[in-house]
Design a protein around this motif. Structure first.
Motif, mmCIF file in Angstrom:
data_model
loop_
_atom_site.group_PDB
_atom_site.id
_atom_site.type_symbol
_atom_site.label_atom_id
_atom_site.label_comp_id
_atom_site.label_asym_id
_atom_site.label_seq_id
_atom_site.Cartn_x
_atom_site.Cartn_y
_atom_site.Cartn_z
ATOM 1 N N UNK A 17 48.844 42.602 26.607
ATOM 2 C CA UNK A 17 48.812 43.414 27.822
ATOM 3 C C UNK A 17 49.812 44.570 27.799
ATOM 4 N N UNK A 18 50.620 44.681 26.770
ATOM 5 C CA UNK A 18 51.628 45.732 26.681
ATOM 6 C C UNK A 18 51.042 47.017 26.116
ATOM 7 N N UNK A 19 51.566 48.157 26.601
ATOM 8 C CA UNK A 19 51.086 49.461 26.141
ATOM 9 C C UNK A 19 49.703 49.789 26.656
ATOM 10 N N UNK A 20 49.401 49.354 27.874
ATOM 11 C CA UNK A 20 48.042 49.466 28.404
ATOM 12 C C UNK A 20 48.051 49.993 29.840
ATOM 13 N N UNK A 21 46.845 50.303 30.327
ATOM 14 C CA UNK A 21 46.559 50.326 31.746
ATOM 15 C C UNK A 21 45.704 49.100 32.026
ATOM 16 N N UNK A 22 46.062 48.352 33.050
ATOM 17 C CA UNK A 22 45.355 47.132 33.420
ATOM 18 C C UNK A 22 44.662 47.336 34.761
ATOM 19 N N UNK A 23 43.561 46.604 34.984
ATOM 20 C CA UNK A 23 42.837 46.694 36.250
ATOM 21 C C UNK A 23 42.271 45.321 36.599
ATOM 22 N N UNK A 24 42.577 44.862 37.818
ATOM 23 C CA UNK A 24 42.097 43.558 38.269
ATOM 24 C C UNK A 24 41.625 43.652 39.717
ATOM 25 N N UNK A 25 40.909 42.615 40.148
ATOM 26 C CA UNK A 25 40.401 42.511 41.522
ATOM 27 C C UNK A 25 41.170 41.400 42.219
ATOM 28 N N UNK A 26 42.042 41.770 43.167
ATOM 29 C CA UNK A 26 42.876 40.769 43.832
ATOM 30 C C UNK A 26 42.166 40.115 45.017
ATOM 31 N N UNK A 27 40.945 40.558 45.327
ATOM 32 C CA UNK A 27 40.221 40.002 46.469
ATOM 33 C C UNK A 27 39.347 38.807 46.096
ATOM 34 N N UNK A 28 39.306 38.473 44.827
ATOM 35 C CA UNK A 28 38.559 37.288 44.414
ATOM 36 C C UNK A 28 39.261 36.645 43.225
ATOM 37 N N UNK A 29 38.892 35.418 42.899
ATOM 38 C CA UNK A 29 39.506 34.695 41.802
ATOM 39 C C UNK A 29 38.427 34.143 40.878
ATOM 40 N N UNK A 30 38.463 34.565 39.604
ATOM 41 C CA UNK A 30 37.588 33.979 38.602
ATOM 42 C C UNK A 30 38.144 32.639 38.166
ATOM 43 N N UNK A 31 37.322 31.853 37.532
ATOM 44 C CA UNK A 31 37.720 30.508 37.112
ATOM 45 C C UNK A 31 38.968 30.563 36.229
ATOM 46 N N UNK A 32 39.982 29.782 36.625
ATOM 47 C CA UNK A 32 41.219 29.691 35.861
ATOM 48 C C UNK A 32 42.172 30.851 36.052
ATOM 49 N N UNK A 33 41.834 31.803 36.925
ATOM 50 C CA UNK A 33 42.683 32.968 37.150
ATOM 51 C C UNK A 33 43.055 33.092 38.621
ATOM 52 N N UNK A 34 44.099 33.869 38.882
ATOM 53 C CA UNK A 34 44.516 34.160 40.256
ATOM 54 C C UNK A 34 43.899 35.464 40.763
ATOM 55 N N UNK A 35 42.966 36.018 40.019
ATOM 56 C CA UNK A 35 42.357 37.296 40.347
ATOM 57 C C UNK A 35 40.996 37.355 39.675
ATOM 58 N N UNK A 36 40.237 38.403 39.983
ATOM 59 C CA UNK A 36 38.946 38.594 39.353
ATOM 60 C C UNK A 36 38.998 39.677 38.293
#
Length: 347
Positions: A60-79
């Motif tokens: 995850x280093x040296x990147x731009x990251x994008x996640x969805x905080x309004x839902x949770x995929x299996x095993x994750x705290x976000x989508x």
């Protein structure tokens, strides 16, 4: 102000192991178009990205990251957004773009959603990028436009060598005044050289680069308010500067702590309680109302009595030129065509 505890327990989305103390990224923001959460990460630090993080899609280093905080995929705290480049494999699904060194200051164009980032160089070139989905911005194979391009790496829209500046500060796009020639222009600076640029986008590139007069001190950050006006943070002075001339042409002198400062960059009001406001403020409006940012009226400051109340606490206040002596009656009343409030920062 006005925020309340939601009563919900905070949750940790994820943790990123950082091998060195530097290159820690910075800005976090929601996309104005998709509502997703974006953040830029540094390459982990150490000279020359020794672990090869920026070009490795599995970290995850040296990147731009994008996640969805309004839902949770299996095993994750976000989508995971379905169109993320590695959503279906081949790398970390959170990754939006790769190949950054340390894009710690970046921002969205609030109108069209373009993501502008300043990526700090190592020892040769500073660069500004427009970040797109799935983009590879070259580090460490490339520094700015120099280096080995595999044909898939995206060149910066603006870059300059270390002989010009040594640390780019990602800026903001001006959307305050549609009639301004700078409407839609991206402003950026270099903290150490105090160079200041206006970049105008044209498609995926630039229509022009205008070098403005140097900033009065090294600036470490930018911001905008609800009206789209641009603020800059003095790195060593601790002063917030407001770039607010009608056309954003840098022609109005900066003032701080009641005194005049030579420069042509906009206005910033920094004053101690009891200080005298600059007489230029009263050139058009002889009576100015003083408010807290929460809208509480504290009184008036006039051309004949331009001192701020000595009882003011440190903080941020507004001057609103919306009362004038009406010629027909001599009474105080609302003024037609009143200007927007001026900001006063009091220490």
């Amino acid at each position: 102000t006005g925020m309340k505890d939601s009563g919900t327990k905070p949750r940790t989305l994820f943790k990123i192991t950082d091998p060195y103390s530097n290159h820690n990224g910075g800005t976090i923001a929601f996309g104005p178009k998709d509502g997703l959460l974006y953040f830029g990460t540094g390459d982990g630090g150490g000279a020359g990205d020794p672990q090869g993080n920026s070009q490795n899609p599995d970290v995850l280093l040296g990147k731009f990251l994008r996640i969805d905080v309004d839902r949770q995929d299996a095993g994750l705290e976000y989508g995971i957004p379905s169109d993320n480049p590695y959503a279906k494999g081949g790398g970390r699904p959170e990754v939006f773009a790769i190949g950054l060194r340390n894009s710690w200051k970046w921002s969205f164009d609030p109108l069209n959603g373009d993501l502008w980032a300043g990526d700090v160089g190592q020892n040769r070139i500073e660069e500004t990028d427009i970040i797109v989905l799935g983009g590879n911005y070259g580090w460490k194979s490339m520094e700015g436009p120099d280096g080995t391009n595999n044909g898939k790496m995206i060149l910066p829209v603006h870059s300059y060598p270390r002989s010009v500046g040594t640390s780019v500060i990602g800026g903001v796009v001006f959307r305050g005044n549609p009639g301004s020639k700078y409407y839609g222009t991206y402003f950026t600076t270099d903290i150490y050289s105090r160079k200041f640029w206006a970049l105008k986008k044209n498609g995926t590139g630039l229509a022009g680069v205008e070098e403005l007069p140097m900033t009065p001190t090294g600036m470490s950050s930018f911001g905008t308010d609800a009206e789209g006006r641009i603020y800059m943070v003095g790195h060593t002075t601790g002063i917030i500067y407001l770039l607010d001339s009608p056309d954003l042409t840098p022609t109005v002198s900066i003032r701080k702590r009641g005194g005049a400062m030579t420069g042509k960059y906009g206005r910033s009001f920094m004053s101690a309680p009891g200080a005298r406001l600059n007489a230029e403020l009263f050139a058009r409006w002889p009576v100015l109302e003083l408010f807290t940012t929460g809208g509480v009226r504290l009184g008036v400051v006039t051309r004949n009595h331009p001192n701020l109340p000595a009882t003011l606490d440190a903080g941020v206040y507004l001057l609103r030129p919306e009362t004038l002596l009406r010629p027909e009656s001599g009474a105080l009343g609302p003024a037609s065509g009143a200007a927007l409030p001026d900001l006063i920062l009091v220490r």
